[in-house]
Design a protein around this motif. Sequence first.
Motif, short mmCIF file in Angstrom:
data_model
loop_
_atom_site.label_atom_id
_atom_site.label_comp_id
_atom_site.label_asym_id
_atom_site.label_seq_id
_atom_site.Cartn_x
_atom_site.Cartn_y
_atom_site.Cartn_z
N THR A 205 -1.24 2.14 -10.22
CA THR A 205 -0.13 1.20 -10.07
C THR A 205 -0.01 0.29 -11.30
N HIS A 206 -1.07 0.21 -12.08
CA HIS A 206 -0.99 -0.45 -13.38
C HIS A 206 -0.78 0.57 -14.49
N GLY A 207 -0.97 1.82 -14.21
CA GLY A 207 -0.86 2.86 -15.22
C GLY A 207 -2.20 3.50 -15.50
N ASP A 208 -2.23 4.31 -16.57
CA ASP A 208 -3.43 5.08 -16.88
C ASP A 208 -4.29 4.44 -17.96
N GLY A 209 -4.00 3.20 -18.32
CA GLY A 209 -4.76 2.54 -19.36
C GLY A 209 -4.07 2.55 -20.70
N VAL B 161 0.86 -1.18 0.00
CA VAL B 161 0.00 0.00 0.00
C VAL B 161 0.89 1.23 0.00
N GLY B 162 0.81 2.02 -1.04
CA GLY B 162 1.64 3.23 -1.17
C GLY B 162 1.13 4.06 -2.33
N ALA B 163 1.84 5.10 -2.64
CA ALA B 163 1.47 5.94 -3.78
C ALA B 163 2.18 5.45 -5.03
N GLY B 164 1.47 5.41 -6.14
CA GLY B 164 2.11 5.16 -7.41
C GLY B 164 2.94 6.37 -7.81
N VAL B 165 4.07 6.13 -8.43
CA VAL B 165 4.94 7.22 -8.91
C VAL B 165 5.04 7.08 -10.43
N ARG B 166 4.57 8.09 -11.16
CA ARG B 166 4.49 7.98 -12.60
C ARG B 166 5.36 9.02 -13.31
N GLU B 167 5.79 8.64 -14.49
CA GLU B 167 6.63 9.49 -15.33
C GLU B 167 5.87 9.79 -16.62
N LYS B 168 5.84 11.05 -17.03
CA LYS B 168 5.13 11.42 -18.25
C LYS B 168 6.00 11.12 -19.47
N LEU B 169 5.44 10.35 -20.40
CA LEU B 169 6.13 9.99 -21.63
C LEU B 169 5.20 10.33 -22.80
N GLY B 170 5.41 11.50 -23.40
CA GLY B 170 4.53 11.94 -24.46
C GLY B 170 3.15 12.21 -23.92
N ASN B 171 2.16 11.52 -24.50
CA ASN B 171 0.78 11.70 -24.06
C ASN B 171 0.35 10.66 -23.04
N GLU B 172 1.29 9.81 -22.62
CA GLU B 172 0.98 8.76 -21.66
C GLU B 172 1.83 8.90 -20.41
N ALA C 280 -3.28 -4.91 -9.67
CA ALA C 280 -2.95 -3.50 -9.53
C ALA C 280 -4.15 -2.64 -9.91
N VAL C 281 -4.02 -1.34 -9.68
CA VAL C 281 -5.09 -0.39 -9.96
C VAL C 281 -4.77 0.34 -11.25
N GLN C 282 -5.69 0.26 -12.20
CA GLN C 282 -5.57 1.03 -13.43
C GLN C 282 -6.45 2.26 -13.32
N GLY C 283 -5.87 3.44 -13.57
CA GLY C 283 -6.65 4.66 -13.52
C GLY C 283 -6.68 5.28 -12.14
N ARG C 284 -7.61 6.24 -11.98
CA ARG C 284 -7.61 7.05 -10.78
C ARG C 284 -8.93 6.98 -10.03
N SER C 285 -8.81 7.09 -8.72
CA SER C 285 -9.98 7.19 -7.86
C SER C 285 -9.53 7.81 -6.55
N ASP C 286 -10.46 8.06 -5.65
CA ASP C 286 -10.08 8.64 -4.36
C ASP C 286 -9.47 7.57 -3.47
N THR C 287 -8.73 8.01 -2.48
CA THR C 287 -7.98 7.10 -1.62
C THR C 287 -8.89 6.09 -0.92
N ALA C 288 -10.01 6.56 -0.39
CA ALA C 288 -10.89 5.65 0.35
C ALA C 288 -11.44 4.56 -0.56
N SER C 289 -11.80 4.90 -1.78
CA SER C 289 -12.35 3.89 -2.70
C SER C 289 -11.30 2.87 -3.09
N ILE C 290 -10.06 3.31 -3.29
CA ILE C 290 -8.98 2.38 -3.63
C ILE C 290 -8.77 1.38 -2.49
N LEU C 291 -8.75 1.87 -1.27
CA LEU C 291 -8.57 0.97 -0.12
C LEU C 291 -9.76 0.04 0.03
N GLU C 292 -10.97 0.56 -0.14
CA GLU C 292 -12.16 -0.28 0.02
C GLU C 292 -12.25 -1.34 -1.08
#
Length: 561
Positions: A306-310, A249-260, A335-347
């Motif tokens: 944690t899986h990326g943005d799709g 359980v932690g924050a995903g760390v992402r790097e911007k590569l072009g449009n992804e 893993a989690v693809q995409g975004r949601s609020d912290t509580a929903s990800i944990l639930e």
Amino acid sequence: MKSMLQRWTTMWVCTVLTVAGCGSDSAGSGSTGGSSGLDGSDNLSLPTNVITTQNHLSESSFTAQIPSELQDVVQGLQSSGFNTFQGAGTVEDSDGNTALWAVYADAAGAEGGAVLACLANGACTPLRTSRTTSGALSLQGVDGADASPPWSAAPALLRDLVGQDHGGRTSIATGALTADEIPTVNIARRRMVIANAFGPAQGVQLGAWRSLAAASGAFSSVELIDYASVFVLEDAIQHAAPADALIWVGAGVREKLGNEYKTIGMTANRGLYGDVTVRGVEEIRQWLDANPYGGPGLVVLVGEETHGDGGSQANKPAAIFSEFSDIETHRIVVAVQGRSDTASILEASQKFLSEYMTGSTLREALDAGNAIFESAGGTASLVTNREGTSEAVTFPGALDAFFSDAPPKDPVRANIYLNVANVCIRQGTGDGYSEDEGQVNFFVDVTFDGPFFQGSRQWEVEGEALQADVQGVMLGREPGDGVFLTFSGDVKPSVKGLTIWGSGAIEDRSDIDNPNRIFFDGKVLATEYTNGNGDTCQLKSPTLSGSTSEQLSWIDFDLPK
């Protein structure tokens, strides 16, 4: 304290994405909440205030402006031998609470930290942090008494990397292991580690997750480690047996590569309120490669994206999901693809774990977790590296239920084929040569205890005493189920003092004369050994099979008569 935070010179390593963003002019998804921790019914509940700013400081910026309230703590650390700067930073939440933290290491690599936690009204509390031998964080006041975090705020579960340096200034160097430093892996037990990069200071308390895992009866031990450090994750990956599980359980760390975006790591805890990026290539790949079995068999990555943005980056090298998704080790990654609020990800993650560990298929458990996301809105979903087979994948459950329908007799025979084509170094001259060894097979009688088996054998060949020990785990009786074993000892007089770590799977093969015989094959990692000439040899490309397709290793899973 707030005015001091505003005038510090900072070096940005990653941007916190929350309601207010990182700084005053960026925006992102927020965290929902209620009261801190659990609400008494095992439902997750987060603080209503959220982390809005999280900066990293250079050593010079921190040391030049250490507040007087924190000076004694820092000096106490340094006088105790904690002199190597590891990282520092500042944190602020939506209520105006702030924290300044720094972490130092001693000569042995142990970490100690200093924290100044201030409420919005200006009342500040200096604290000292340390780590127990298990990696758990310990918090003390200036009087040495145990202390609690003065304030808590819900974390954001996503960071944006600034620049192209994946680790930034706060990375921990991890060198490659040599052959004689293969980590010890206890294959005769099953362990779950819930590595929570947060804790009460962030309102993320996961006792219900530990209870779920313990109630399943599937694990010899279940460890929930709050404020999990890099070293906790290193241990949970590098020393994991193939039947083990890691919930990170932690924050995903992402790097911007072009449009992804590519999610190149996740965070571990540093300094109570702070964090550090653990990267897919620099740390995780090395830890997995160092593990003779390739790491834990179940990995759940709980954080935003944690899986990326799709996009297409999730399955490319350096992406954290890709680095963990090694099918050859029979690992299941969620893993989690995409975004949601912290509580929903944990639930959603808790719902997945609850369903999966109580009999649902992997697909059913993912769908149950995704129903939480659907009701919350957003773009998030739980995904796995086993999407194509998820309807057939089930959780290897209670240890005492393994083979309970038809337990094997005690003991049973294990016959192991080994490809022993080698390269040897001649004593005295140092010349290299190969022997005409080709293959060998040997047997050891083993006893099963649930999925685990072990056995020993002592025998003689032409008056020469030989011995061998085997221990392993067999995660089922069907084709594709994993078989993992460690062998140490002698194979024959010309192959002595050998240790192998075998990672394989049951093959779809039967024997009319031996209907209960289970065949398996796989890859092998092997140490050097001594041959009949007393020279040191190394196996070339060892496998758990002979030179033909008919020569597979097997276990006679005979039933009691």
